[in-house]
Scaffold this motif. Structure first.
Motif, PDB file in Angstrom:
ATOM      1  N   PRO A  93       0.834  -1.209   0.000  1.00  0.00           N
ATOM      2  CA  PRO A  93       0.000   0.000   0.000  1.00  0.00           C
ATOM      3  C   PRO A  93       0.867   1.256   0.000  1.00  0.00           C
ATOM      4  O   PRO A  93       1.911   1.291   0.674  1.00  0.00           O
ATOM      5  CB  PRO A  93      -0.793  -0.117   1.302  1.00  0.00           C
ATOM      6  CG  PRO A  93      -0.776  -1.577   1.633  1.00  0.00           C
ATOM      7  CD  PRO A  93       0.536  -2.097   1.134  1.00  0.00           C
ATOM      8  N   PRO A  94       0.486   2.280  -0.747  1.00  0.00           N
ATOM      9  CA  PRO A  94       1.311   3.506  -0.805  1.00  0.00           C
ATOM     10  C   PRO A  94       1.621   4.104   0.557  1.00  0.00           C
ATOM     11  O   PRO A  94       2.698   4.663   0.766  1.00  0.00           O
ATOM     12  CB  PRO A  94       0.453   4.457  -1.648  1.00  0.00           C
ATOM     13  CG  PRO A  94      -0.403   3.551  -2.488  1.00  0.00           C
ATOM     14  CD  PRO A  94      -0.684   2.355  -1.637  1.00  0.00           C
ATOM     15  N   ALA A  95       0.689   3.966   1.498  1.00  0.00           N
ATOM     16  CA  ALA A  95       0.892   4.571   2.809  1.00  0.00           C
ATOM     17  C   ALA A  95       2.039   3.926   3.579  1.00  0.00           C
ATOM     18  O   ALA A  95       2.581   4.527   4.508  1.00  0.00           O
ATOM     19  CB  ALA A  95      -0.393   4.468   3.633  1.00  0.00           C
ATOM     20  N   ARG A 109       1.811  -1.091  14.178  1.00  0.00           N
ATOM     21  CA  ARG A 109       1.536  -2.006  13.068  1.00  0.00           C
ATOM     22  C   ARG A 109       2.479  -1.732  11.895  1.00  0.00           C
ATOM     23  O   ARG A 109       2.914  -2.654  11.215  1.00  0.00           O
ATOM     24  CB  ARG A 109       0.076  -1.874  12.632  1.00  0.00           C
ATOM     25  CG  ARG A 109      -0.912  -2.331  13.682  1.00  0.00           C
ATOM     26  CD  ARG A 109      -2.347  -2.194  13.162  1.00  0.00           C
ATOM     27  NE  ARG A 109      -3.294  -2.450  14.214  1.00  0.00           N
ATOM     28  CZ  ARG A 109      -3.703  -3.663  14.598  1.00  0.00           C
ATOM     29  NH1 ARG A 109      -3.213  -4.717  13.995  1.00  0.00           N
ATOM     30  NH2 ARG A 109      -4.572  -3.818  15.569  1.00  0.00           N
ATOM     31  N   HIS A 110       2.757  -0.452  11.648  1.00  0.00           N
ATOM     32  CA  HIS A 110       3.687  -0.094  10.581  1.00  0.00           C
ATOM     33  C   HIS A 110       5.064  -0.685  10.861  1.00  0.00           C
ATOM     34  O   HIS A 110       5.719  -1.252   9.977  1.00  0.00           O
ATOM     35  CB  HIS A 110       3.759   1.428  10.464  1.00  0.00           C
ATOM     36  CG  HIS A 110       4.566   1.898   9.297  1.00  0.00           C
ATOM     37  ND1 HIS A 110       4.959   3.215   9.149  1.00  0.00           N
ATOM     38  CD2 HIS A 110       5.078   1.241   8.229  1.00  0.00           C
ATOM     39  CE1 HIS A 110       5.669   3.332   8.031  1.00  0.00           C
ATOM     40  NE2 HIS A 110       5.756   2.145   7.460  1.00  0.00           N
ATOM     41  N   MET A 111       5.508  -0.578  12.117  1.00  0.00           N
ATOM     42  CA  MET A 111       6.812  -1.118  12.477  1.00  0.00           C
ATOM     43  C   MET A 111       6.826  -2.634  12.347  1.00  0.00           C
ATOM     44  O   MET A 111       7.810  -3.228  11.874  1.00  0.00           O
ATOM     45  CB  MET A 111       7.151  -0.703  13.917  1.00  0.00           C
ATOM     46  CG  MET A 111       8.578  -1.046  14.310  1.00  0.00           C
ATOM     47  SD  MET A 111       9.784  -0.196  13.258  1.00  0.00           S
ATOM     48  CE  MET A 111      11.061  -1.447  13.148  1.00  0.00           C
ATOM     49  N   ALA A 112       5.742  -3.278  12.742  1.00  0.00           N
ATOM     50  CA  ALA A 112       5.660  -4.733  12.610  1.00  0.00           C
ATOM     51  C   ALA A 112       5.721  -5.141  11.141  1.00  0.00           C
ATOM     52  O   ALA A 112       6.381  -6.121  10.776  1.00  0.00           O
ATOM     53  CB  ALA A 112       4.372  -5.245  13.254  1.00  0.00           C
ATOM     54  N   PHE A 113       5.039  -4.376  10.279  1.00  0.00           N
ATOM     55  CA  PHE A 113       5.037  -4.647   8.840  1.00  0.00           C
ATOM     56  C   PHE A 113       6.462  -4.610   8.288  1.00  0.00           C
ATOM     57  O   PHE A 113       6.900  -5.509   7.571  1.00  0.00           O
ATOM     58  CB  PHE A 113       4.161  -3.602   8.148  1.00  0.00           C
ATOM     59  CG  PHE A 113       3.867  -3.892   6.697  1.00  0.00           C
ATOM     60  CD1 PHE A 113       2.630  -4.371   6.308  1.00  0.00           C
ATOM     61  CD2 PHE A 113       4.821  -3.669   5.719  1.00  0.00           C
ATOM     62  CE1 PHE A 113       2.351  -4.642   4.972  1.00  0.00           C
ATOM     63  CE2 PHE A 113       4.564  -3.929   4.383  1.00  0.00           C
ATOM     64  CZ  PHE A 113       3.314  -4.420   4.012  1.00  0.00           C
ATOM     65  N   LEU A 135      -2.608  -2.718   6.842  1.00  0.00           N
ATOM     66  CA  LEU A 135      -1.543  -2.669   7.824  1.00  0.00           C
ATOM     67  C   LEU A 135      -1.059  -4.062   8.209  1.00  0.00           C
ATOM     68  O   LEU A 135      -0.307  -4.224   9.158  1.00  0.00           O
ATOM     69  CB  LEU A 135      -2.014  -1.921   9.078  1.00  0.00           C
ATOM     70  CG  LEU A 135      -2.278  -0.426   8.885  1.00  0.00           C
ATOM     71  CD1 LEU A 135      -2.795   0.190  10.164  1.00  0.00           C
ATOM     72  CD2 LEU A 135      -1.028   0.292   8.422  1.00  0.00           C
ATOM     73  N   VAL A 136      -1.496  -5.067   7.481  1.00  0.00           N
ATOM     74  CA  VAL A 136      -1.083  -6.438   7.743  1.00  0.00           C
ATOM     75  C   VAL A 136      -0.103  -6.879   6.663  1.00  0.00           C
ATOM     76  O   VAL A 136      -0.349  -6.676   5.478  1.00  0.00           O
ATOM     77  CB  VAL A 136      -2.295  -7.390   7.757  1.00  0.00           C
ATOM     78  CG1 VAL A 136      -1.833  -8.815   8.051  1.00  0.00           C
ATOM     79  CG2 VAL A 136      -3.311  -6.943   8.787  1.00  0.00           C
TER      80      VAL A 136
END
Length: 410
Positions: free
Chosen positions: A74-76, A122-126, A376-377
């Motif tokens: 995802p772009p985000a 979640r971003h860091m986990a990704f 976010l997954v």
């Protein structure tokens, strides 16, 4: 519906481990360069070229994966830099290190800038999941062949330079550590109570080490007598592993073309170590794989014994080879111990306990984290987590139905 399960918290300890992992990757790269430079300095350009070729091939495959993932993410969740710059970094073989530095920047923000928002976690986990997978790919595509080459050269010359000894030590550490880091990353998709303890981590680290060491040893010994035989053996075994992976119907990448690249890299891993790629119980697949590797390694050893002429100079080789089989059997024993007592329970004791998508409240079953924001997954690692930690059939169907419901709501 019960509240969704939060991702594991990223704190200072995790940030320190991420920084150590980045430093270790840089150190390993420097060690590979040092070893190749030493070969060239001693008038052995063929070994230097082969060493650098292995490094370049592994790096190119990992950079290709990294780029394909960035294009499909995802772009985000992409780094806030121009696409042209990202492409240039990957062409320059710096994409993985850029990912690591970007993850450290986000991790610092999460830890010290009071960014307690769940989306930041979640971003860091990704980001961490992708780095873990890329590290595993690059380690097995580069470190295990480099280890085999280093061991072959040491046996051939019957002496070990300082650079070679350090290279072997760091490579073995990187291989076993990358497997442990990958496994821990998959565990983060489970509820916290299933995360690896220190004892579980040590057993997991050791059984991988004890299974990989004999494999590398027998391949190096076979190459010692028949160096061109390895050029035939590796493609044949790799092809068999590639076909085996393909028959299991993997679905890791976004399209069929990149999926073949993934299967090709997994086939290289399987040449040296077990790697599960399909859902369901792994007992029979594991037995088939380890039986194949044990028979193949035994044949390589017998071929070496048949062609080996005992001499005082190489008198130490026979005891070393004699220790290979017990070492492999010890690794298998530790693996059985791990999966019997330290791995999450694969069965659900109370099938009726799964009332929600995240299966909260089930005391005996394996619970996957449920995310209501699909973007976010990390779907790649989520798919692999389901292959490593299979649910019972009712729970698995509930998980799939819940995921489908989330998809339709987006």
């Amino acid at each position: 519906m019960s509240p969704r399960a939060a991702p594991p918290r990223f704190g200072p300890l995790q940030l320190a481990l991420a920084a150590a992992g980045t430093a270790a990757a840089a150190l390993d790269l420097c060690m590979d360069g040092w070893v190749a430079a030493e070969y060239a300095r001693r008038g052995q350009p063929g070994w230097a070229a082969l060493s650098l070729s292995l490094l370049a091939a592994a790096s190119a495959a990992a950079q290709a994966c990294s780029w394909l993932w960035l294009r499909s993410d995802p772009p985000a969740l992409r780094p806030a830099v121009p696409v042209a710059l990202l492409a240039a970094l990957h062409l320059l073989q710096l994409g993985f290190f850029f990912r690591c530095l970007h993850a450290l920047k986000v991790g610092w923000k999460v830890c010290w800038a009071k960014a307690e928002e769940e989306d930041e976690q979640r971003h860091m986990a990704f980001l961490s999941h992708d780095i873990s997978m890329l590290r595993l790919f690059e380690t097995f595509l580069e470190n295990t062949p480099q280890l085999t080459l280093l061991l072959y050269i040491i046996l051939r010359t019957n002496k070990a330079e300082l650079s070679q000894g350090l290279g072997i030590g760091t490579a073995f550490l990187c291989v076993s550590w990358s497997l442990l880091d990958y496994h821990q990353s998959l565990r983060s998709f489970l509820q916290d109570k299933y995360e690896l303890s220190l004892g579980s981590s040590i057993i997991y680290f050791l059984w991988n080490l004890f299974l990989i060491c004999p494999r590398i040893l027998v391949v190096a010994l076979f190459a010692l007598l028949w160096p061109y035989g390895v050029a035939l053996h590796f493609p044949l075994v790799w092809l068999a592993m590639f076909l085996w992976v393909s028959l299991q119907g993997t679905d890791f990448m976004e399209s069929s073309g990149p999926e073949q690249l993934y299967r090709a890299m997994v086939a290289v891993i399987l040449y040296f170590s077990w790697f599960n790629v399909a859902q369901g119980r792994t007992l029979y697949r594991s037995i088939i794989y380890h039986s194949f590797i044990l028979v193949d390694s035994t044949l390589l050893t017998l071929a070496w014994l048949w062609g080996w002429a005992p001499s005082e100079e190489y008198s130490y080789l026979l005891p070393v080879v004699s220790a290979a089989l017990p070492c492999y059997l010890l690794g298998l024993g530790l693996r059985v111990t791990y999966y019997k007592w330290l791995h999450p329970n694969m069965q659900v004791q109370q099938e009726g306990s799964y009332d929600e998508v995240d299966a909260s409240g089930g005391s005996g079953g394996l619970e996957f984290r449920s995310f209501l924001e699909p973007d976010l997954v990390n779907r790649r690692m989520q798919w692999l987590a389901q292959t490593q930690f299979p649910l019972s059939q009712p729970a698995q169907q509930h998980f799939v139905n819940g995921a489908a419901a989330v998809e339709s709501a987006v």
